[in-house]
Design a protein around this motif. Structure first.
Motif, mmCIF file in Angstrom:
data_model
loop_
_atom_site.group_PDB
_atom_site.id
_atom_site.type_symbol
_atom_site.label_atom_id
_atom_site.label_comp_id
_atom_site.label_asym_id
_atom_site.label_seq_id
_atom_site.Cartn_x
_atom_site.Cartn_y
_atom_site.Cartn_z
ATOM 1 N N ARG A 111 35.145 34.041 52.014
ATOM 2 C CA ARG A 111 35.491 32.698 51.560
ATOM 3 C C ARG A 111 36.407 32.757 50.341
ATOM 4 N NH1 ARG A 111 31.550 27.528 50.265
ATOM 5 N NH2 ARG A 111 33.277 26.053 50.265
ATOM 6 N N ILE A 112 36.087 33.637 49.415
ATOM 7 C CA ILE A 112 36.922 33.787 48.223
ATOM 8 C C ILE A 112 38.342 34.177 48.624
ATOM 9 C CG2 ILE A 112 37.288 35.253 46.190
ATOM 10 C CD1 ILE A 112 34.171 35.296 45.917
ATOM 11 N N ALA A 113 38.458 35.065 49.606
ATOM 12 C CA ALA A 113 39.778 35.530 50.038
ATOM 13 C C ALA A 113 40.641 34.396 50.587
ATOM 14 C CB ALA A 113 39.620 36.620 51.089
ATOM 15 N N HIS A 114 40.012 33.359 51.102
ATOM 16 C CA HIS A 114 40.763 32.262 51.718
ATOM 17 C C HIS A 114 40.542 30.928 50.996
ATOM 18 C CE1 HIS A 114 41.805 34.917 54.981
ATOM 19 N NE2 HIS A 114 40.539 35.231 55.118
ATOM 20 N N TYR A 115 40.066 31.007 49.745
ATOM 21 C CA TYR A 115 39.790 29.769 49.024
ATOM 22 C C TYR A 115 41.092 29.001 48.806
ATOM 23 C CZ TYR A 115 36.970 26.725 46.076
ATOM 24 O OH TYR A 115 36.288 25.643 45.565
ATOM 25 N N PRO A 116 41.101 27.697 49.044
ATOM 26 C CA PRO A 116 42.361 26.942 49.022
ATOM 27 C C PRO A 116 42.877 26.581 47.634
ATOM 28 C CG PRO A 116 40.554 25.489 49.602
ATOM 29 C CD PRO A 116 39.970 26.881 49.543
ATOM 30 N N LYS A 117 42.108 26.903 46.607
ATOM 31 C CA LYS A 117 42.553 26.655 45.234
ATOM 32 C C LYS A 117 42.652 27.987 44.508
ATOM 33 C CE LYS A 117 40.458 22.045 45.079
ATOM 34 N NZ LYS A 117 39.583 21.094 44.346
ATOM 35 N N PRO A 118 43.471 28.080 43.472
ATOM 36 C CA PRO A 118 43.547 29.338 42.726
ATOM 37 C C PRO A 118 42.165 29.788 42.248
ATOM 38 C CG PRO A 118 45.287 27.862 42.031
ATOM 39 C CD PRO A 118 44.389 27.061 42.931
ATOM 40 N N TYR A 119 41.842 31.034 42.541
ATOM 41 C CA TYR A 119 40.565 31.629 42.156
ATOM 42 C C TYR A 119 40.904 32.779 41.218
ATOM 43 C CZ TYR A 119 35.955 33.904 42.814
ATOM 44 O OH TYR A 119 34.705 34.468 42.648
ATOM 45 N N VAL A 120 40.668 32.571 39.931
ATOM 46 C CA VAL A 120 41.063 33.520 38.901
ATOM 47 C C VAL A 120 39.858 34.387 38.527
ATOM 48 C CG1 VAL A 120 42.038 33.812 36.601
ATOM 49 C CG2 VAL A 120 42.758 31.870 38.027
ATOM 50 N N ALA A 121 39.947 35.676 38.802
ATOM 51 C CA ALA A 121 38.872 36.605 38.473
ATOM 52 C C ALA A 121 39.247 37.402 37.238
ATOM 53 C CB ALA A 121 38.622 37.545 39.647
ATOM 54 N N VAL A 122 38.451 37.285 36.198
ATOM 55 C CA VAL A 122 38.688 38.027 34.967
ATOM 56 C C VAL A 122 37.864 39.310 35.047
ATOM 57 C CG1 VAL A 122 38.558 37.992 32.453
ATOM 58 C CG2 VAL A 122 39.132 35.896 33.706
ATOM 59 N N ARG B 194 43.920 38.068 40.037
ATOM 60 C CA ARG B 194 42.959 39.050 39.525
ATOM 61 C C ARG B 194 43.502 39.655 38.237
ATOM 62 N NH1 ARG B 194 43.223 42.448 44.877
ATOM 63 N NH2 ARG B 194 45.398 42.144 44.260
ATOM 64 N N VAL B 195 42.758 39.434 37.155
ATOM 65 C CA VAL B 195 43.215 39.814 35.820
ATOM 66 C C VAL B 195 42.388 40.987 35.309
ATOM 67 C CG1 VAL B 195 43.484 39.052 33.430
ATOM 68 C CG2 VAL B 195 43.962 37.461 35.319
ATOM 69 N N VAL B 196 43.059 42.045 34.866
ATOM 70 C CA VAL B 196 42.372 43.173 34.248
ATOM 71 C C VAL B 196 42.779 43.272 32.778
ATOM 72 C CG1 VAL B 196 41.976 44.579 36.291
ATOM 73 C CG2 VAL B 196 44.203 44.683 35.151
ATOM 74 N N THR B 197 41.987 44.003 32.015
ATOM 75 C CA THR B 197 42.264 44.245 30.595
ATOM 76 C C THR B 197 42.234 45.749 30.338
ATOM 77 O OG1 THR B 197 39.999 44.330 29.728
ATOM 78 C CG2 THR B 197 40.937 42.134 30.137
ATOM 79 N N GLU B 198 42.514 46.126 29.098
ATOM 80 C CA GLU B 198 42.461 47.545 28.752
ATOM 81 C C GLU B 198 41.046 48.099 28.836
ATOM 82 O OE1 GLU B 198 41.243 45.483 25.054
ATOM 83 O OE2 GLU B 198 42.764 45.100 26.613
ATOM 84 N N HIS C 26 47.363 41.240 37.401
ATOM 85 C CA HIS C 26 47.930 41.023 36.070
ATOM 86 C C HIS C 26 47.080 41.715 35.019
ATOM 87 C CE1 HIS C 26 50.406 37.821 37.869
ATOM 88 N NE2 HIS C 26 49.293 37.403 38.437
ATOM 89 N N HIS C 27 47.733 42.203 33.962
ATOM 90 C CA HIS C 27 47.022 42.747 32.821
ATOM 91 C C HIS C 27 47.165 41.794 31.640
ATOM 92 C CE1 HIS C 27 47.096 45.025 28.941
ATOM 93 N NE2 HIS C 27 45.936 45.421 29.413
ATOM 94 N N VAL C 28 46.033 41.444 31.039
ATOM 95 C CA VAL C 28 45.993 40.615 29.838
ATOM 96 C C VAL C 28 45.142 41.348 28.806
ATOM 97 C CG1 VAL C 28 45.185 38.433 28.845
ATOM 98 C CG2 VAL C 28 46.288 38.441 31.091
ATOM 99 N N PRO C 29 45.617 41.544 27.595
ATOM 100 C CA PRO C 29 44.780 42.193 26.575
ATOM 101 C C PRO C 29 43.466 41.434 26.382
ATOM 102 C CG PRO C 29 47.055 42.016 25.833
ATOM 103 C CD PRO C 29 46.961 41.213 27.086
ATOM 104 N N SER C 30 42.375 42.159 26.213
ATOM 105 C CA SER C 30 41.072 41.506 26.098
ATOM 106 C C SER C 30 41.032 40.515 24.938
ATOM 107 C CB SER C 30 39.970 42.555 25.934
ATOM 108 O OG SER C 30 40.200 43.363 24.796
ATOM 109 N N ALA C 31 41.755 40.793 23.864
ATOM 110 C CA ALA C 31 41.768 39.885 22.720
ATOM 111 C C ALA C 31 42.378 38.532 23.072
ATOM 112 C CB ALA C 31 42.541 40.508 21.568
ATOM 113 N N ALA C 32 43.178 38.506 24.140
ATOM 114 C CA ALA C 32 43.833 37.258 24.537
ATOM 115 C C ALA C 32 43.035 36.462 25.560
ATOM 116 C CB ALA C 32 45.226 37.555 25.097
ATOM 117 N N LEU C 33 41.910 36.982 26.023
ATOM 118 C CA LEU C 33 41.157 36.280 27.061
ATOM 119 C C LEU C 33 40.667 34.893 26.630
ATOM 120 C CD1 LEU C 33 39.055 39.109 28.744
ATOM 121 C CD2 LEU C 33 41.143 38.003 29.585
#
Length: 359
Positions: free
Chosen positions: A98-109, A128-132, A186-193
């Motif tokens: 279901r997550i794979a086909h969810y019709p709205k943006p599903y942002v996983a931190v 899908r967002v990863v950090t250091e 995407h990579h986002v620094p953890s301090a910016a989460l």
């Protein structure tokens, strides 16, 4: 507030709905009730025009989610008849699809540790967002199990044989390696989460990300591609280990030694699962295959023994049965893929794979 409600916190703010896995002492490990609560929330938000984005995070400082509640699976496999675990996996895998086909943006931190079932509720998301601090892994062969939750689907799509390496060894991927393997976007620094989460309540996902995305530090897998692709291209686990031992690269030899500590049966079934997943196509038939394999694992002694050694007694000295790769016959491996009849998961052909998410 009930225990399940405390374990999964749900709220909306502005244009974003939030899922917070809230079992920090258990590294936010998923229970069956938590899976059902997430699924119910997604149903509600899918119909709510005020919700434009769904965001999933984990409570605490250690990670998003360490996976499913394997203590419960251990007890069910050892003392029960396996029906509780099978029911959990059925709902969990349906949620993954279901997550794979969810019709709205599903942002996983995917900050911190993300393993097993944690990959299932994040790795299939549209953003899908990863950090250091990210450490993404499918460590199932170390507990006598096989990567599931669509893990063999994701890893089969990784470049070359990188997915095979991660699946057999259970090695964690940091931010750069996760991006290389297609496990993150995407990579986002953890301090910016905190700022990113705040921006997601007010802005479209693309605009919010643009404020915070940064290049990650270098990974390790890109430099290891040559020996990984060469060694893991072999047709059997024995041949893979043979190539690793004879390659001459110290890291290859260390990897062979790591593989020799894993469940021989799990290694062979994992390799077969990945190779089959490459031919199956979409996520749903791969999840159907994983369900067959997972249910078969419940009746194999290595699952109970592996969880005992790694999680219950923590002696880190599992006694695998059989104890060597040579003792695991091809027929033994094929048995893990046997059809389940009326107990099949039956996801193949049910998904609308044409759904496109605009974010």
């Amino acid at each position: 507030m009930s225990g399940t409600e405390q374990a999964v916190l749900l709220h909306t703010s502005g244009r974003a709905a939030r899922i917070i896995l809230n079992r920090p002492k258990a590294l936010n490990a998923l229970t069956h009730a938590m899976v059902r609560r997430i699924d119910q929330a997604l149903t509600t938000w899918e119909r709510d025009p005020a919700v434009e984005t769904v965001v999933i995070t984990g409570a605490g400082e250690r990670g998003l989610c360490a996976g499913g509640d394997i203590r419960a699976i251990h007890d069910d496999a050892r003392d029960g008849d396996g029906t509780a675990s099978a029911a959990f996996w059925s709902d969990e895998y349906r949620l993954n699809a279901r997550i794979a086909h969810y019709p709205k943006p599903y942002v996983a931190v995917m900050d911190g540790i993300v393993m097993g079932g944690g990959v299932g509720v994040s790795g299939h998301g549209s953003v899908r967002v990863v950090t250091e601090r990210s450490r993404i892994a499918m460590p199932e062969t170390g507990i006598g199990f096989v990567p599931d939750i669509g893990g063999t689907y994701l890893l089969a799509l990784a470049p070359g044989e990188l997915g095979t390496h991660l699946a057999l060894t259970g090695a964690p991927a940091g931010a750069a390696d996760a991006l290389l393997c297609g496990l993150a976007d995407h990579h986002v620094p953890s301090a910016a989460l905190p700022a990113l989460l705040d921006d997601l309540t007010r802005l479209p996902v693309r605009e919010a990300l643009a404020r915070h995305v940064a290049s990650p530090a270098g990974g390790v897998l890109a430099a290891q591609r040559a020996w990984i692709d060469d060694c893991y291209a072999a047709d059997t686990v024995e041949a893979i280990i043979g190539r690793l031992l004879s390659h001459g690269e110290p890291a290859a030899k260390e990897t062979a030694e790591t593989l020799l500590t894993k469940s021989p049966t799990a290694l062979k079934v994992t390799l077969a699962s990945l190779r089959r997943a490459r031919r199956l196509g979409p996520l749903e038939p791969v999840l159907d295959q994983e369900y067959r394999v997972s249910c078969a694992c419940l009746t194999h002694p290595d699952l109970v023994e592996g969880i005992r050694a790694q999680v219950i007694d923590k002696d880190r000295a599992p006694r695998w049965s059989p104890g060597t790769l040579a003792e695991v016959a091809d027929a033994d491996v094929r048995a893990f893929f046997a059809p389940l009849g009326e107990r099949e998961l039956g996801l193949a052909g049910t998904a609308d794979t044409a759904v496109e998410v605009a974010w």
